[in-house]
Design an enzyme around this catalytic site. Structure first.
Site, PDB file in Angstrom:
ATOM      1  N   ASP A 431       5.474   6.552 -12.089  1.00 12.05           N
ATOM      2  CA  ASP A 431       6.100   6.150 -10.935  1.00 12.05           C
ATOM      3  C   ASP A 431       7.450   6.718 -10.955  1.00 12.05           C
ATOM      4  O   ASP A 431       8.073   7.037 -12.126  1.00 12.05           O
ATOM      5  CB  ASP A 431       6.019   4.590 -11.261  1.00 12.05           C
ATOM      6  CG  ASP A 431       6.604   3.902  -9.935  1.00 12.05           C
ATOM      7  OD1 ASP A 431       6.393   4.657  -8.856  1.00 12.05           O
ATOM      8  OD2 ASP A 431       7.004   2.624 -10.074  1.00 12.05           O
ATOM      9  N   GLU A 434      10.048  10.946  -7.944  1.00 13.02           N
ATOM     10  CA  GLU A 434      10.505  11.581  -6.953  1.00 13.02           C
ATOM     11  C   GLU A 434      11.677  12.779  -7.422  1.00 13.02           C
ATOM     12  O   GLU A 434      11.417  13.798  -6.867  1.00 13.02           O
ATOM     13  CB  GLU A 434      10.986  10.761  -5.604  1.00 13.02           C
ATOM     14  CG  GLU A 434       9.874   9.980  -5.095  1.00 13.02           C
ATOM     15  CD  GLU A 434       9.406   8.991  -5.883  1.00 13.02           C
ATOM     16  OE1 GLU A 434      10.092   8.377  -6.777  1.00 13.02           O
ATOM     17  OE2 GLU A 434       8.196   8.551  -5.926  1.00 13.02           O
ATOM     18  N   ASP A 520       4.934   1.946  -2.039  1.00 12.99           N
ATOM     19  CA  ASP A 520       5.173   0.480  -1.904  1.00 12.99           C
ATOM     20  C   ASP A 520       5.044   0.363  -0.301  1.00 12.99           C
ATOM     21  O   ASP A 520       5.839   0.231   0.514  1.00 12.99           O
ATOM     22  CB  ASP A 520       6.650   0.301  -2.195  1.00 12.99           C
ATOM     23  CG  ASP A 520       7.025   0.460  -3.633  1.00 12.99           C
ATOM     24  OD1 ASP A 520       5.999   0.528  -4.534  1.00 12.99           O
ATOM     25  OD2 ASP A 520       7.884   0.667  -3.957  1.00 12.99           O
TER      26      ASP A 520
HETATM   27  C1  GLC Z   1       7.934   1.041  -7.862  1.00 15.28           C
HETATM   28  C2  GLC Z   1       6.452   1.108  -7.814  1.00 15.28           C
HETATM   29  C3  GLC Z   1       5.697  -0.184  -7.851  1.00 15.28           C
HETATM   30  C4  GLC Z   1       5.841  -0.702  -9.061  1.00 15.28           C
HETATM   31  C5  GLC Z   1       7.400  -0.966  -9.411  1.00 15.28           C
HETATM   32  C6  GLC Z   1       7.688  -1.499 -10.816  1.00 15.28           C
HETATM   33  O1  GLC Z   1       8.310   0.096  -6.715  1.00 15.28           O
HETATM   34  O2  GLC Z   1       6.227   1.916  -6.592  1.00 15.28           O
HETATM   35  O3  GLC Z   1       4.189   0.211  -7.861  1.00 15.28           O
HETATM   36  O4  GLC Z   1       5.145  -1.978  -9.326  1.00 15.28           O
HETATM   37  O5  GLC Z   1       8.294   0.387  -9.198  1.00 15.28           O
HETATM   38  O6  GLC Z   1       7.505  -0.566 -11.624  1.00 15.28           O
END
Ligand code: GLC
Length: 834
Positions: A431, A434, A520
């Protein structure tokens, strides 16, 4: 002088100066733009030509394969080293080109395939298919041009009226077709993105164009391979033109003509031959996945696992979000909340659950932390322009970041997973790649979505796998290269297990390494609606293993929204519920009983159809076709489907028309022309080419099977570990002749590459149903029953040996009727006497 006037005067001068400056800058900027010019000289090569233009630019026009043309334009006359993060590194045969020249033109043709006509004055390219039809041509009003100072470039193609465009990766675009919209590619962390926000997390500069020409839908594809900030104007500024360009680098693009048929599936085949396909995922990853930010501490994780088994809602995967870590340090555990991770994971495994954990790219700057120490001493972290380690703030506080464009750093990061694979963690979720970083408290936030400081400074330095350059150039591949580090690390650590990696950011070719989820999203009906065109467009951007957070990540879901969302997503390639910190529960069993019962049925439907879904992933490995398909992919000749974005096909044989509107109990369904469709629940037959309103009470997902198809199903199971013992059924959808095949193997590992698989082709012709099996897989399952949709039960079912099988028919799941087959033999032919 009034206060207002005085203020006005005081502002006048600076405003004028600012305008003047802007004007000078703008004209200055424009002055540096120039057209690529005329062709000055032609160099012939085996696969095409290299041209020198009057501007000094050099262009190469070559065949990638018979139906795919590559155009490379180096504005400064110097081609770069020919490496690409998008292109799969496999041995490719050279395609021979025939070159003919006239005073006006240079023609480059592949044998029996496409032709490129290059006009000399000015340099303009037209691609023509094997039947002599124009596929796409440069717009003479806007020849390719570039900015000699910044290195930016632009290329414009003529746009034919009514041409629609699909793909361009993950976009929250206003409609399924990208026409008359414009897009930027710049991977951005966009929490709770609204519909239409652009860019978001992924950058895939590939699109499929489709247009009806008389009675035939003709497609082609175009892929701009440039990792810096790129943009696509799909006829927004001028409906007669599509323009794409980049902030710097080479103009390097491919046109996929799609062969003489110009079929969408040929375009996808050739695009994924170039950029690679998703390898067969482990079967468990196609099961139901449950996530939340965050299941913590460990007792809560166990409670969730129990929740599924007790409510008898099938599930295969539980995710651990960032709270499992010690102060968000990747590759550590919070020992108070998770004292015995290995035991927890083993216990979950014994209950049929795989554990997936999140791993972010930010490594906490902490001299006492082994990952930071290793990264620092190895020199694996991204550097700022001044050569110092680049630091930025994410969850753990101040972090350093591995340079995933450096093979050594990838290898190192990949090897860190050993800790978790030893503990039994099955898959990994990358995650914030980007990369997304936090704005400091002092930074003014004019626009929370797009702020230049929400990522690395453009001047940061990357290794670029031998082509060191700035973040401006490599930003868009950072996330994909992180997923690659994970995937390749897992392959080294567990050579006999298929890796499962899920990534938020990506670039073209990301499908070789990872599944993708749409980030998200929001718990709203509009986001449920949006998820369908988003996933469909990902599929036709070459990425088949995709899903959206069921129920919506941000905000509170309602029982109805969750239930409809789960229904809509039940047959999407990846099924995962996930929601943010503080949101209400998003487990399918956590709603009032009437909803929980429907949620169970939705997940059961998926598990019943897993043999079919799995087959589609295998099909993708062979053809590049997506698993979840827009209607136009299979029915390009029927232009009524071009803008359908609230229905989708699962493979070729199932049509899903989910309810995506609050409180609706009916909806309109359009049946694509050329086939008849049979209601999965009622057996009602619908003729293709018509729109019909169907009943869709809360407990009903409108689902239709293509007449003539044969679809493998299995009994309901609680997780994929139970699959091997469950006999298959074959749904013979009556009403037309046809053939379908299904694929079986061990569901994990690589024995299938050594021949351990079986493909069964089922052909319906009149009253006969024939099965032809190919391949030897000792674990292949028995076909236990023929299954018929309501009202489709033949009067008599006989095997070739004339055994009448009908008496053992019984009603089972979904109201279908099952005709049990003799357990002892593999029957190969049946007559289904109506
Ligand atoms: C980001 C991710 C989400 C995750 C959060 C905490 O917002 O997109 O899916 O739960 O981080 O890690």
């Amino acid at each position: 002088m009034t206060e207002r006037l005085r203020l006005g005067r005081a502002l006048l001068l600076p405003t004028l100066v600012a305008f003047l400056l802007l004007f000078v800058l703008a004209t200055g900027a424009r002055a540096a733009w120039r057209a690529a010019g005329d062709v000055k000289s032609v160099e012939r090569r085996a696969d095409g030509v290299v041209l020198t233009l009057t501007s000094g630019a050099r262009v190469s026009v070559a065949f990638e394969n018979m139906e795919t043309v590559r155009v490379r334009l180096a504005p400064r006359g110097q081609f770069e080293r020919d490496i690409s993060y998008a292109v799969a590194q496999v041995q490719r045969d050279e395609t021979k080109a025939t070159i003919t020249e006239t005073r006006e033109e240079i023609q480059v043709s592949s044998m029996n395939g496409a032709t490129v006509r290059i006009r000399r004055r000015p340099f303009l390219v037209t691609v023509i298919d094997g039947d002599g039809r124009t596929v796409v041509e440069d717009d003479p009003a806007r020849p390719p041009s570039f900015d000699t100072e910044t290195g930016a470039f632009e290329c414009s193609k003529k746009r034919v009226e009514w041409e629609t465009y699909y793909g361009l990766g993950e976009k929250a675009g206003a409609t399924i077709s990208r026409d008359t919209q414009q897009f930027v590619m710049w991977n951005t962390d966009t929490y709770a993105y609204p519909r239409g926000l652009d860019p978001i997390y992924q950058s895939i500069g590939f699109y499929v164009a489709l247009r009806k020409d008389k009675d035939v839908g003709r497609a082609y594809g175009l892929f701009l391979d440039n990792t810096s900030r790129t943009h696509f104007d799909m006829g927004k500024t001028d409906p007669a033109r599509v323009t794409f360009g980049a902030a710097s680098g080479e103009l390097n693009y491919y046109v996929f003509t799609g062969g003489r048929e110009r079929a969408p599936r040929n375009v996808l085949r050739d695009y994924t031959e170039l950029t690679g396909r998703t390898p067969l995922p482990p079967l468990w990853a196609l099961g139901n996945q449950q996530s939340r930010w965050a299941y913590s501490p460990e007792s809560r994780v166990r409670e969730v696992a129990r929740g599924f088994r007790e409510s008898k809602i099938p599930a295969d995967v539980i995710y651990l979000d960032i709270e499992y870590m010690d102060g968000y340090r990747v590759f550590t555990w919070d020992k108070t909340r998770f004292p015995e991770p290995t035991k927890l994971i083993a216990d979950l495994r014994a209950e049929g659950f795989r554990t997936v954990v999140i791993i972010d790219p930010g490594v906490k700057v902490d001299p006492n932390y082994y990952v930071y120490q290793q990264g620092r001493s190895g020199g694996y972290f991204v550097k700022a322009a001044d050569g110092q380690e680049l630091h930025a703030t994410v969850w753990p506080g101040v972090c350093a970041f591995p340079d995933f464009t450096d093979a050594k750093a990838r290898e190192w990061f990949g090897s860190l997973y050993k800790k978790h694979t030893d503990e039994g963690v099955a898959g990994f979720w990358n995650d914030m790649n980007e990369p997304g970083v936090f704005l400091s408290a002092e930074t003014p936030k004019p626009d929370i979505y797009h702020h230049p400081m929400k990522t690395f400074p453009l001047s940061a330095v990357h290794a670029g796998d031998g082509q060191a350059d700035t973040h401006a150039r490599y930003h868009n591949v950072f996330g994909m290269q992180m997923a690659r580090a994970t995937f390749e690390g897992l392959k080294r650590l567990r050579p006999d297990a298929r890796p499962f990696v899920l990534t938020r950011a990506g670039y073209a070719g990301v499908q070789r390494y990872s599944a993708v989820w749409t980030g998200d999203n929001v718990a709203s009906w509009d986001h449920l609606r949006l998820s369908i065109p988003m996933l469909l467009n990902m599929g036709v951007s070459g990425v088949p293993l995709v899903g959206a957070d069921v129920g919506g990540f941000s905000g509170m879901t309602t029982p109805e929204l969750y239930t409809r969302w789960l229904q809509a997503a039940a047959l999407t390639p990846m099924l995962r519920s996930h929601s943010e910190w503080g949101s209400n529960p998003h487990e399918p069993y956590s709603f009032p009983k009437e909803f929980t019962d429907i949620n169970r049925a939705s997940v059961e439907l998926r598990y019943r159809l897993l043999p079919y879904l799995y087959t589609l992933f295998h099909e993708h490995t062979e053809t590049g076709a997506p698993v979840m398909r827009p209607l136009w992919f299979e029915y390009p000749d029927d232009d009524r489907v071009y803008l359908v974005e609230d229905q989708y096909l699962v493979g070729r044989d199932l049509l899903v028309a989910p309810v995506v509107t609050e409180a609706a109990t009916k909806r309109k369904v359009y049946f694509p022309k050329g086939d008849n469709w049979v209601d999965w629940w009622t057996g009602q037959v619908y003729e293709g080419g018509k729109e019909v309103e169907v009943d869709a009470p809360l407990d009903r997902l409108p689902l239709f099977a293509r007449a003539g198809a044969v679809i493998p199903t299995q009994p309901v199971i609680q997780h994929t570990g139970e699959m091997t013992s469950a006999p298959l059924s074959l749904v013979a959808v009556r009403g037309a002749d046809g053939a379908s095949s299904f694929y079986e193997d061990a569901g994990d590992g690589y024995d299938f590459q050594r021949g351990a698989f079986r493909t069964t082709t089922a052909t319906q012709q009149g009253v006969s149903l024939k099965l032809a099996r190919a391949g030897v897989y000792s674990g292949a399952r028995k076909i236990g029953a023929l299954e018929f949709l309501p009202g489709q039960l033949p009067r008599e079912v006989r095997s070739a040996k004339d055994v009448v099988l009908l008496p053992s028919a019984h009603k089972g799941a979904d109201g279908h009727v099952f005709v049990l087959l003799p357990p002892s033999e593999d029957v190969e032919e049946f007559s289904l006497v109506p």
